[in-house]
Design a protein around this motif. Structure first.
Motif, PDB file in Angstrom:
ATOM      1  N   GLU A 172       0.828  -1.214   0.000  1.00  0.00           N
ATOM      2  CA  GLU A 172       0.000   0.000   0.000  1.00  0.00           C
ATOM      3  C   GLU A 172       0.857   1.255   0.000  1.00  0.00           C
ATOM      4  OE1 GLU A 172      -3.380  -0.086   2.564  1.00  0.00           O
ATOM      5  OE2 GLU A 172      -4.171  -1.808   1.445  1.00  0.00           O
ATOM      6  N   PHE A 199       1.492   1.866  -3.646  1.00  0.00           N
ATOM      7  CA  PHE A 199       0.360   1.792  -4.545  1.00  0.00           C
ATOM      8  C   PHE A 199      -0.169   3.183  -4.857  1.00  0.00           C
ATOM      9  CE2 PHE A 199      -4.351   1.026  -5.055  1.00  0.00           C
ATOM     10  CZ  PHE A 199      -4.240   0.574  -6.357  1.00  0.00           C
ATOM     11  N   SER A 200      -0.642   3.333  -6.076  1.00  0.00           N
ATOM     12  CA  SER A 200      -1.258   4.591  -6.471  1.00  0.00           C
ATOM     13  C   SER A 200      -2.486   4.253  -7.292  1.00  0.00           C
ATOM     14  CB  SER A 200      -0.281   5.407  -7.305  1.00  0.00           C
ATOM     15  OG  SER A 200      -0.979   6.374  -8.047  1.00  0.00           O
ATOM     16  N   ASP A 201      -3.436   5.188  -7.302  1.00  0.00           N
ATOM     17  CA  ASP A 201      -4.621   4.981  -8.129  1.00  0.00           C
ATOM     18  C   ASP A 201      -4.331   5.372  -9.570  1.00  0.00           C
ATOM     19  OD1 ASP A 201      -4.333   7.581  -7.022  1.00  0.00           O
ATOM     20  OD2 ASP A 201      -6.273   8.108  -7.901  1.00  0.00           O
ATOM     21  N   ALA A 217      -9.227   2.417  -4.617  1.00  0.00           N
ATOM     22  CA  ALA A 217      -8.526   1.871  -5.773  1.00  0.00           C
ATOM     23  C   ALA A 217      -7.890   0.558  -5.344  1.00  0.00           C
ATOM     24  CB  ALA A 217      -7.459   2.842  -6.261  1.00  0.00           C
ATOM     25  N   ILE A 218      -7.938  -0.423  -6.197  1.00  0.00           N
ATOM     26  CA  ILE A 218      -7.433  -1.756  -5.866  1.00  0.00           C
ATOM     27  C   ILE A 218      -6.465  -2.195  -6.961  1.00  0.00           C
ATOM     28  CG2 ILE A 218      -8.083  -4.163  -5.388  1.00  0.00           C
ATOM     29  CD1 ILE A 218     -11.029  -2.394  -5.202  1.00  0.00           C
ATOM     30  N   VAL A 266      -5.092  -1.890  -1.268  1.00  0.00           N
ATOM     31  CA  VAL A 266      -6.188  -0.937  -1.432  1.00  0.00           C
ATOM     32  C   VAL A 266      -5.703   0.469  -1.102  1.00  0.00           C
ATOM     33  CG1 VAL A 266      -8.558  -0.382  -0.737  1.00  0.00           C
ATOM     34  CG2 VAL A 266      -7.767  -2.748  -0.666  1.00  0.00           C
ATOM     35  N   GLY A 267      -6.082   1.404  -1.919  1.00  0.00           N
ATOM     36  CA  GLY A 267      -5.749   2.797  -1.638  1.00  0.00           C
ATOM     37  C   GLY A 267      -7.015   3.631  -1.623  1.00  0.00           C
ATOM     38  N   THR A 276      -8.537   7.529  -2.331  1.00  0.00           N
ATOM     39  CA  THR A 276      -8.199   8.794  -2.962  1.00  0.00           C
ATOM     40  C   THR A 276      -9.425   9.698  -2.937  1.00  0.00           C
ATOM     41  OG1 THR A 276      -7.232   7.336  -4.625  1.00  0.00           O
ATOM     42  CG2 THR A 276      -6.963   9.695  -4.959  1.00  0.00           C
TER      43      THR A 276
END
Lengths: 434, 143
Positions: A379, A382-384, B7-8, B66-67, B69
C-alpha cells in the motif's frame, strides 16, 4: 597443440614437487604481507612452516567472497599499489564488486595461460581471432585478448554486442576463431539465420572458445551444428585469475585441464568442508601458487564439480574438471553476468515503500537469457494512477541495470502472490533448459 | 464535501475482478460507480461504494492492496453537452484531470462525473462558481 610442453606435460611427481615449492612460497608471502591472512592463519593455529607437504594445504583456512568483500577494495593485495598495473572487478553479493589486481608478471602469467587455452583449442598464429568477450572491468575481454596476442594470432577486439556488425566483420575479415559466451554464440547464429548468412559458405570460422557461463553438451552440439565449428569449453573466475584457469583440448573435448602449475584445485564437501573421496563431486576450491598481486588461499568457488585424474589422450598431465554441474549458492549467470538475488533485494530496499517480497524468473527466449523481477505492490507504493506505478517499475528496472549491469523486466504483482516458503524464500525460478 | 474512491491493485489474472465483486456482495456493499484502468501486466480498479471504510477493510482482509483517494463528483443534466460544460470550466481554470469516469443515476435524468484532479480544493471552488452541482459523500452513499 600444446603451447608449453615442459609444464603442460610435466610428470605428476615433478609437478607435485613444483606445486609444493610454489605453495610454500605463496603461503610465506601472504603470511608476511597481508595482516588479514596472517590473522586467519594464526586463528587456525597454522604457520608457513607447517606446510611441509601438499596435504598440509588442508590445514590452511578457506577464503570466501565475504573475505574479499571485507577487504574491499585492495586489502588482500600482497604488493604495494604502485606495483599493480591492472585491476578488474566482478559484481559482488551486496553491491560492492570483487576487486582483483595484477602485477606485470601476473599479466604475463595470465597471457601465457590464455595462450595455452587457445592453443589447446587449436588456435595458432595466422588465425583471425574475433574476441567478443566484453572488454572492461570484466576479465573475459582483456584476458582473452592478451592470450591471443601472445600466441601470435590476429586479434579483432570487437567486444560483445552489435551482432550484425560482428557478423559483417566475421565475414569481411575472415575470422577463424570466435571467443564469446556460449549463449552469445547462439545469438549470433540466430542473427546469421535472419540475415541469410551461411557459416559454411560465407565464413571461415573454424573453432569457438566459450566460457563465463554454464552450458550443456546439448548447447555445444547446437553451436557446433549451427555455426559449423568446434566448440571448446573454458573455465575461469576473476578471483583466481580470470579466464585461463582450465581449458578443454580439441583432441578429447572431454573435461577441462586445470593449469596445475599455477593453481591447486581441491574438491571439498560444502557442508563439512572436508576433502571428498577421489572422483567425488563437491565444491571446487583453488589456491593460486604463482600470482603476485592477488594470490588466494583455498578460495571457495561455490561451483560444484569433480576431478578426473585419468590421463587424457592429448598428453597433458593436468587433472581435468568436467562441466560445472551447479552452485552451492544462489548465484545466477545471466548473459554472462553474475547476479545474486541479494543484489536485487538491495535495489528494492533502496526504494521507499517497496517491500522485499520479490521473485526472479529467469528464462531463455531463443538464445538470450531473460530476467523478470516480480515485485509485490504494497500500500505504501500503490497509487490509483497507472503512470505512478509504471514509473515505479521503470525505476526498479533502471536501478537494477545500474547496479547489476544486466537489463530485466519488472512485473508488479499483488501482495502475497509470491509464494512464502517456510525456510529460505524461493527467490529464483530458473526455467532455462541448459 | 469529502468523497473518497477506493482503488485496488489487480494483476491481469482471470477471475480477479469477479473475486472482488463477490467479496463486496457478500458484505452487502453496493458499487455506485467503477472504472478499470489497465496495462499489459496490471490494472487498477477504482470504485465508488456506499460504505468506503468497510469496503477497504474487507478487501484488505482478503489480501488486496487498497488505496483511498479523494475525488470530486459532479452531477450534470443527462443530455448532450453535460460533460462538455464541466470540462470547459476545468480547462479555463487550467486544472488538469488525471482521470475521470462517469455513470448515470437510476432515475435517468442526471449523470454523475467522477474526477481525479491534483488541486481538488481549487477544482471544487471553480466548479461551484461556474454553477455545477457537486455531490457530498453522504449524497453519493444515499443514492
Amino acid at each position: 597443440m600444446i603451447w608449453n610442453e615442459e609444464y603442460e606435460t610435466m610428470p605428476r611427481a615433478d609437478l607435485r614437487a613444483l606445486q609444493l615449492e610454489r605453495l610454500q612460497e605463496t603461503v610465506e608471502r601472504v603470511y608476511a604481507r597481508v595482516p588479514y591472512y596472517r590473522q586467519k592463519m594464526e586463528e587456525a593455529g597454522v604457520t608457513p612452516a607447517d606446510i611441509k607437504g601438499l596435504d598440509d594445504l588442508r590445514r590452511l583456512p578457506f577464503t570466501t567472497k565475504e573475505d574479499l568483500r571485507q577487504n574491499y577494495p585492495f586489502g588482500l593485495f600482497t604488493v604495494p599499489l604502485d606495483r599493480v598495473v591492472r585491476v578488474h572487478a566482478s559484481s559482488g553479493t551486496t553491491g560492492k564488486p570483487t576487486v582483483v589486481g595484477y602485477t606485470k608478471r601476473d599479466i604475463r602469467t595470465w597471457a601465457e595461460l590464455m595462450s595455452r587455452t587457445l592453443a589447446a583449442a587449436g588456435v595458432r598464429r595466422g588465425d583471425v581471432v574475433q574476441n567478443a568477450y566484453g572488454y572492461g572491468l570484466f576479465t573475459g575481454g582483456l584476458g582473452a585478448h592478451y592470450g591471443a596476442e601472445n600466441l601470435g594470432a590476429t586479434v579483432v577486439p570487437i567486444s560483445g554486442g552489435q551482432t550484425k556488425r560482428q557478423i559483417q566483420i566475421m565475414r569481411d575479415f575472415g575470422s577463424t576463431v570466435l571467443l564469446s559466451t556460449p549463449s552469445y554464440a547462439l545469438n549470433i547464429a540466430d542473427v546469421m539465420a535472419d540475415l541469410g548468412v551461411d557459416p559454411q559458405k560465407d565464413l571461415k570460422l573454424r573453432v569457438g572458445v566459450f566460457g563465463a557461463e554454464p552450458w550443456s553438451e546439448n548447447m555445444r552440439e547446437e553451436i557446433e551444428r549451427r555455426l559449423g565449428i568446434k566448440a571448446i569449453d573454458i573455465y575461469g573466475l576473476s578471483e583466481v585469475i580470470g579466464p585461463g584457469v582450465a581449458a578443454e583440448c580439441l583432441e578429447a573435448q572431454n573435461g577441462l585441464h586445470i593449469f596445475e602449475d599455477h593453481f591447486i584445485p581441491e574438491i571439498v564437501d560444502p557442508t563439512t568442508l572436508e576433502p571428498v573421496a577421489d572422483g567425488e563431486a563437491g565444491e571446487l576450491v583453488f589456491t593460486t601458487i604463482t600470482k603476485e598481486a592477488f594470490p588466494v588461499i583455498r578460495y571457495r568457488t561455490k561451483d560444484i564439480c569433480r576431478l578426473i585424474t585419468e590421463p587424457c589422450v592429448c598428453g597433458r598431465s593436468f587433472v581435468r574438471m568436467p562441466k560445472i554441474t551447479g552452485r552451492t549458492d544462489d548465484m545466477l549467470i545471466i548473459r554472462g553476468v553474475n547476479v545474486f538475488p541479494s543484489q536485487v533485494e538491495h535495489v528494492l530496499m533502496g526504494i521507499k515503500g517497496v517491500e522485499p517480497h520479490y521473485q526472479i524468473v529467469v528464462d531463455r527466449q531463443g538464445t538470450m537469457d531473460t530476467m523478470e523481477v516480480q515485485v509485490e505492490v504494497s500500500e505504501a507504493v500503490f497509487s490509483d494512477e497507472i503512470k505512478h506505478l509504471e514509473r515505479l517499475a521503470q525505476q526498479i528496472q533502471r536501478d537494477i541495470k545500474d547496479l547489476l549491469g544486466v537489463s530485466c523486466t519488472v512485473r508488479l504483482v499483488e501482495p502475497k502472490s509470491i509464494q512464502r516458503s517456510e525456510g529460505k524464500a524461493k527467490r529464483v525460478i530458473d526455467k532455462r533448459q541448459l | 464535501m469529502q468523497l473518497e474512491q477506493i482503488a485496488i491493485f489487480l494483476e491481469n489474472k482471470a477471475g480477479r475482478l469477479a473475486e472482488i465483486t463477490q467479496i463486496l456482495a457478500e458484505h452487502g456493499i453496493n458499487i455506485r460507480a467503477m472504472s478499470l484502468a489497465d496495462t499489459a501486466d496490471f490494472g487498477i480498479l477504482r470504485l465508488i461504494v456506499n460504505d468506503t471504510d468497510r469496503a477497504c477493510q474487507v478487501l484488505r482482509d482478503a489480501g488486496f492492496t487498497v488505496g483511498r483517494t479523494e475525488v470530486v463528483v459532479v452531477a450534470v443534466p443527462d443530455r448532450p453537452g453535460g460533460l462538455a460544460s464541466v470540462l470547459n470550466t476545468l480547462t479555463e481554470a487550467e486544472l488538469n484531470v488525471e482521470y475521470m469516469y462517469a455513470f448515470s443515476q437510476k432515475s435517468g435524468d442526471t449523470g454523475l462525473l467522477i474526477f481525479r484532479i491534483e488541486d481538488l480544493d481549487r477544482a471544487r471552488s471553480v466548479l461551484q462558481a461556474a454553477g455545477h452541482r457537486l455531490l457530498s459523500g453522504e449524497e453519493v452513499s444515499a443514492l
